[in-house]
Design a protein around this motif. Structure first.
Motif, PDB file in Angstrom:
ATOM      1  N   THR A 205       0.858  -1.180   0.000  1.00 30.84           N
ATOM      2  CA  THR A 205       0.000   0.000   0.000  1.00 30.84           C
ATOM      3  C   THR A 205       0.899   1.236   0.000  1.00 30.84           C
ATOM      4  OG1 THR A 205      -0.120   0.239   2.412  1.00 30.84           O
ATOM      5  CG2 THR A 205      -1.705  -1.264   1.363  1.00 30.84           C
ATOM      6  N   ALA A 206       0.291   2.402  -0.073  1.00 26.90           N
ATOM      7  CA  ALA A 206       1.070   3.653  -0.113  1.00 26.90           C
ATOM      8  C   ALA A 206       1.244   4.253   1.275  1.00 26.90           C
ATOM      9  CB  ALA A 206       0.392   4.651  -1.047  1.00 26.90           C
TER      10      ALA A 206
ATOM     11  N   CYS B 296       6.320   2.863   2.585  1.00 26.83           N
ATOM     12  CA  CYS B 296       6.992   3.657   1.553  1.00 26.83           C
ATOM     13  C   CYS B 296       7.863   4.777   2.104  1.00 26.83           C
ATOM     14  CB  CYS B 296       5.955   4.250   0.599  1.00 26.83           C
ATOM     15  SG  CYS B 296       4.898   3.007  -0.188  1.00 26.83           S
ATOM     16  N   GLY B 297       7.736   5.058   3.396  1.00 27.66           N
ATOM     17  CA  GLY B 297       8.494   6.162   3.968  1.00 27.66           C
ATOM     18  C   GLY B 297       7.880   7.516   3.659  1.00 27.66           C
ATOM     19  N   LYS B 298       6.736   7.531   2.989  1.00 24.41           N
ATOM     20  CA  LYS B 298       6.008   8.757   2.665  1.00 24.41           C
ATOM     21  C   LYS B 298       4.564   8.376   2.386  1.00 24.41           C
ATOM     22  CE  LYS B 298       7.505   8.444  -2.191  1.00 24.41           C
ATOM     23  NZ  LYS B 298       6.216   8.460  -2.872  1.00 24.41           N
ATOM     24  N   ASP B 299       3.695   9.372   2.305  1.00 23.97           N
ATOM     25  CA  ASP B 299       2.280   9.063   2.131  1.00 23.97           C
ATOM     26  C   ASP B 299       1.636   9.872   1.008  1.00 23.97           C
ATOM     27  OD1 ASP B 299       2.279  11.551   3.233  1.00 23.97           O
ATOM     28  OD2 ASP B 299       0.952  11.067   4.909  1.00 23.97           O
ATOM     29  N   ASP B 300       2.468  10.359   0.048  1.00 23.13           N
ATOM     30  CA  ASP B 300       1.896  11.175  -1.027  1.00 23.13           C
ATOM     31  C   ASP B 300       1.335  10.342  -2.175  1.00 23.13           C
ATOM     32  OD1 ASP B 300       4.216  10.232  -2.113  1.00 23.13           O
ATOM     33  OD2 ASP B 300       5.118  12.186  -2.520  1.00 23.13           O
ATOM     34  N   GLY B 301       1.592   9.025  -2.159  1.00 20.85           N
ATOM     35  CA  GLY B 301       1.040   8.165  -3.198  1.00 20.85           C
ATOM     36  C   GLY B 301       1.669   8.348  -4.569  1.00 20.85           C
TER      37      GLY B 301
ATOM     38  N   ASP C 176      -5.888  -1.696   0.514  1.00 18.30           N
ATOM     39  CA  ASP C 176      -6.166  -2.262   1.843  1.00 18.30           C
ATOM     40  C   ASP C 176      -4.910  -2.934   2.402  1.00 18.30           C
ATOM     41  OD1 ASP C 176      -7.071  -3.590   4.075  1.00 18.30           O
ATOM     42  OD2 ASP C 176      -8.926  -4.279   3.158  1.00 18.30           O
ATOM     43  N   TYR C 177      -4.374  -2.395   3.488  1.00 19.53           N
ATOM     44  CA  TYR C 177      -3.168  -2.953   4.099  1.00 19.53           C
ATOM     45  C   TYR C 177      -3.399  -4.374   4.615  1.00 19.53           C
ATOM     46  CZ  TYR C 177       0.709  -3.569   7.377  1.00 19.53           C
ATOM     47  OH  TYR C 177       1.795  -4.069   8.051  1.00 19.53           O
ATOM     48  N   GLU C 178      -4.531  -4.593   5.264  1.00 19.45           N
ATOM     49  CA  GLU C 178      -4.830  -5.927   5.799  1.00 19.45           C
ATOM     50  C   GLU C 178      -4.897  -6.956   4.671  1.00 19.45           C
ATOM     51  OE1 GLU C 178      -4.846  -6.787   8.862  1.00 19.45           O
ATOM     52  OE2 GLU C 178      -4.508  -4.736   9.572  1.00 19.45           O
ATOM     53  N   GLN C 179      -5.473  -6.560   3.524  1.00 25.00           N
ATOM     54  CA  GLN C 179      -5.543  -7.467   2.391  1.00 25.00           C
ATOM     55  C   GLN C 179      -4.151  -7.762   1.834  1.00 25.00           C
ATOM     56  OE1 GLN C 179      -8.487  -8.952   1.142  1.00 25.00           O
ATOM     57  NE2 GLN C 179      -6.943 -10.206   0.138  1.00 25.00           N
ATOM     58  N   ALA C 180      -3.303  -6.749   1.850  1.00 21.78           N
ATOM     59  CA  ALA C 180      -1.926  -6.943   1.376  1.00 21.78           C
ATOM     60  C   ALA C 180      -1.206  -7.970   2.247  1.00 21.78           C
ATOM     61  CB  ALA C 180      -1.178  -5.610   1.383  1.00 21.78           C
ATOM     62  N   ILE C 181      -1.395  -7.864   3.559  1.00 18.92           N
ATOM     63  CA  ILE C 181      -0.774  -8.823   4.476  1.00 18.92           C
ATOM     64  C   ILE C 181      -1.370 -10.216   4.273  1.00 18.92           C
ATOM     65  CG2 ILE C 181      -0.429  -9.429   6.886  1.00 18.92           C
ATOM     66  CD1 ILE C 181       1.249  -7.068   5.909  1.00 18.92           C
TER      67      ILE C 181
END
Length: 223
Positions: A132-133, A138-143, A200-205
């Protein structure tokens, strides 16, 4: 010597100018990506037209099949249709529509896969993960991806740019034969690996680590 209020106003003006410039550059990048997607769509439509023309040449075979089916109906004691054309309309139209659409879509994919194979752009046993972004990942959240484009679910995939060039069309082919298409706009992996963006972070995991065959067609390879 400038007053403090003047300095604040000037700083705010410069900040707004910088923000406008940044927004303009981002719009230009998004427009460039859209133009590229439209170009690829035009190619796919052209390829579909060629395949459609080839499918039209199959009509004599379909007519023969309809005639055979007509005699089978008569032998079975069923009411025979008035003509072969009626058979084609009543019995084959739905099948023909489904078959034609599937044939064209598979033909387009096969053409792109064939292009990748011809150039050796294939990775077997490729490690597939999801991301996810988020700042944590990613160390940032600008996508914003490594190519400068914003992330987009169902489109963005991270690659090793030394293996798969950025902006390539990437196909992930799963062991069951299903294929998913992405654009290599991001990085973050090394070697025979790809990282698919989802929201979705949970889906990624939950997706964990999987393995697939990956094909790619570099930008500009198909005109």
């Amino acid at each position: 010597m400038k007053r403090f209020e003047d300095c604040v106003v000037e700083a705010q003006r410069e900040r707004r100018a910088a923000e406008r410039k940044k927004t303009g550059e981002r719009c230009k990048r998004e427009q460039a990506l859209l133009a590229r997607q439209l170009s690829r769509l035009l190619f796919l439509l052209l390829l579909a037209a060629v395949l459609g023309a080839a499918l039209i040449r199959m009509e004599p075979v379909q007519a023969a099949a309809a005639e055979i089916f007509s005699w089978e109906r008569i032998a079975a004691g069923m009411d025979a249709p008035e003509s072969v054309d009626e058979i084609q309309v009543k019995e084959l139209s739905e099948f023909e529509a489904d078959y034609s659409e599937g044939y064209e879509n598979e033909g387009i994919e096969d053409a792109l896969i064939g292009c990748a194979r011809d150039h050796g752009n294939v990775l077997t046993d490729t490690r597939v993960t999801w991301y996810t972004a988020s700042t944590a990942e990613c160390g940032k959240d600008d996508g914003i991806t490594a190519s400068g484009f914003p992330v987009c679910a169902g489109v963005t995939i991270g690659v090793d740019a030394d293996v798969i060039p950025l902006m390539s069309d990437v196909c992930v082919e799963w062991p069951d034969g299903n294929r998913e298409w992405y654009v290599a706009t991001d990085t973050g992996v090394i070697g025979n690996a790809v990282d698919i963006y989802i929201e979705d972070y949970e889906q990624a995991i939950q997706n964990g680590v999987r393995w697939a065959t990956v094909y790619w067609v570099p930008e500009g390879a198909i005109q």
